[in-house]
Design a protein around this motif. Sequence first.
Motif, short mmCIF file in Angstrom:
data_model
loop_
_atom_site.label_atom_id
_atom_site.label_comp_id
_atom_site.label_asym_id
_atom_site.label_seq_id
_atom_site.Cartn_x
_atom_site.Cartn_y
_atom_site.Cartn_z
N UNK A 31 0.69 -1.22 0.04
CA UNK A 31 -0.01 0.27 0.06
C UNK A 31 0.99 1.25 0.05
N UNK A 32 1.99 1.47 0.79
CA UNK A 32 2.93 2.35 0.81
C UNK A 32 3.55 2.79 -0.30
N UNK A 33 3.94 1.75 -0.87
CA UNK A 33 4.64 1.87 -2.36
C UNK A 33 3.57 2.48 -3.47
N UNK A 34 2.36 1.79 -3.42
CA UNK A 34 1.45 2.18 -4.10
C UNK A 34 1.16 3.63 -4.02
N UNK A 35 1.17 4.29 -2.97
CA UNK A 35 0.71 5.67 -2.70
C UNK A 35 1.82 6.48 -3.20
N UNK A 36 3.18 6.10 -3.11
CA UNK A 36 4.33 6.71 -3.33
C UNK A 36 4.31 6.77 -4.98
N UNK A 37 3.90 5.85 -5.62
CA UNK A 37 3.66 5.64 -6.96
C UNK A 37 2.98 6.73 -7.48
N UNK A 38 1.58 6.74 -6.75
CA UNK A 38 0.31 7.56 -7.26
C UNK A 38 0.86 9.24 -7.27
N UNK A 39 1.59 9.38 -6.23
CA UNK A 39 2.16 10.71 -6.04
C UNK A 39 3.08 10.98 -7.35
N UNK A 40 4.01 10.13 -7.47
CA UNK A 40 4.97 10.13 -8.70
C UNK A 40 4.17 10.31 -9.87
N UNK A 41 3.03 9.60 -10.09
CA UNK A 41 2.11 9.81 -11.34
C UNK A 41 1.64 11.03 -11.48
N UNK A 42 1.13 11.85 -10.49
CA UNK A 42 0.67 13.17 -10.41
C UNK A 42 1.76 14.14 -10.96
N UNK A 43 3.04 13.82 -10.45
CA UNK A 43 4.07 14.75 -10.95
C UNK A 43 4.27 14.43 -12.53
N UNK A 44 4.40 13.03 -12.66
CA UNK A 44 4.54 12.78 -14.31
C UNK A 44 3.41 13.50 -15.25
N UNK A 45 2.37 13.36 -14.85
CA UNK A 45 1.09 13.95 -15.64
C UNK A 45 1.44 15.44 -15.65
N UNK A 46 1.67 16.05 -14.59
CA UNK A 46 1.94 17.42 -14.63
C UNK A 46 3.12 17.88 -15.48
N UNK A 47 3.92 17.25 -15.60
CA UNK A 47 5.10 17.43 -16.52
C UNK A 47 4.76 16.80 -18.24
N UNK A 48 3.56 16.41 -18.32
CA UNK A 48 3.25 15.93 -19.69
C UNK A 48 3.85 14.58 -20.08
N UNK A 49 4.06 13.68 -19.18
CA UNK A 49 4.66 12.37 -19.68
C UNK A 49 3.70 11.64 -20.54
N UNK A 50 2.47 11.68 -19.99
CA UNK A 50 1.27 11.46 -20.78
C UNK A 50 -0.01 12.04 -20.28
N UNK A 51 -1.16 11.95 -20.77
CA UNK A 51 -2.35 12.61 -20.17
C UNK A 51 -3.56 11.73 -20.26
N UNK A 52 -4.27 12.00 -19.19
CA UNK A 52 -5.54 11.20 -19.19
C UNK A 52 -6.55 11.82 -19.64
N UNK A 53 -7.66 11.58 -20.24
CA UNK A 53 -8.63 12.24 -21.08
C UNK A 53 -9.18 13.61 -20.39
N UNK A 54 -9.20 13.66 -18.90
CA UNK A 54 -9.81 14.69 -18.32
C UNK A 54 -8.44 15.68 -18.28
N UNK A 55 -7.41 15.35 -18.60
CA UNK A 55 -6.29 16.35 -18.46
C UNK A 55 -6.05 16.87 -19.92
N UNK A 56 -6.66 16.75 -20.83
CA UNK A 56 -6.46 17.19 -22.10
C UNK A 56 -6.28 18.89 -22.22
N UNK A 57 -7.17 19.48 -21.53
CA UNK A 57 -7.27 20.77 -21.48
C UNK A 57 -6.62 21.59 -20.43
N UNK A 58 -6.66 21.05 -19.22
CA UNK A 58 -5.85 21.46 -18.18
C UNK A 58 -5.64 20.50 -17.39
N UNK A 59 -4.31 20.48 -16.54
CA UNK A 59 -3.94 19.43 -15.59
C UNK A 59 -4.83 19.15 -14.50
N UNK A 60 -5.18 18.16 -14.24
CA UNK A 60 -6.02 17.78 -12.83
C UNK A 60 -5.42 16.70 -12.15
#
Length: 267
Positions: free
Chosen positions: A195-224
């Motif tokens: 669980x702890x590792x999964x939460x850590x990766x989730x935070x890392x995923x938010x950083x990655x999408x913020x920097x445009x590593x990939x985009x989820x459909x709801x992030x196409x217009x603005x980062x969420x």
Amino acid sequence: MKIDDVKELLWFAWKEALCCIFPVIIFLTLALSKLIEIPYLPRYDFILLICMLVQLWMVWTGLESLNELKVITLFHLLGLGLELYKVSMGSWSYPEEGWTKIAGVPLYSGFMYASVASYVCQAWKRFDLQLIKWPQTYSAMFLVIFIYLNFFTHHFMYDVRWILIAGVFLLFRKSKVLFTVTKKRYEMSAIVSFILIAIFIWFAENISTFFGAWKYPNQNDVWRIVHWGKISSWFLLVIISIIIIAQLKKVLYGQKMEEHHVNQSIR
């Protein structure tokens, strides 16, 4: 808090930082490539180049062994296969141009999964991890197969991730992870560590999408912020990573792995 406890905590933080060398370099590359445009070299290709050079550097310096590189390469391929399918289904996208894109997926994306395996391998040896009361091999591997398949099948069948998570809790309810920071041996529930590792990766995923590593459909217009439900996906991915790495120990060394006791490091 005693001085010894503070020292232990600082050593723990330092070792964790060392375990995260590869993921941190990926994040820095994502940030740098977002700010600086390199002429004639698309951003995705630049990221791939850095990932490959870092892997070679880690092996050359001894931070990673050839056996660990094999594990990381396996996870790169597993992750790339998942990316190709998910992008084709519209789960997320890589909107930028790149020479090293296959079916809309840049080849560097596999390194995002490989970085999880890199972290696990590094933590295994730096903290001298020992797994006790581990599930039997066939049970663990069946779980891995069903978890991986569900990432594909839930698009056209019922998503059974919560059933799989319940299976994880049942299968690993008695499993423990023993680790050492300096001299003292600590014990943690295997499920809590997942669980702890999964939460850590989730935070890392938010950083990655913020920097445009990939985009989820709801992030196409603005980062969420990435939906917290993604933690369940990373939780299951962590299970895959740790079980496969434990099994590869057996294959790489040809040694018998006790069904309830694993204590080897990939060197």
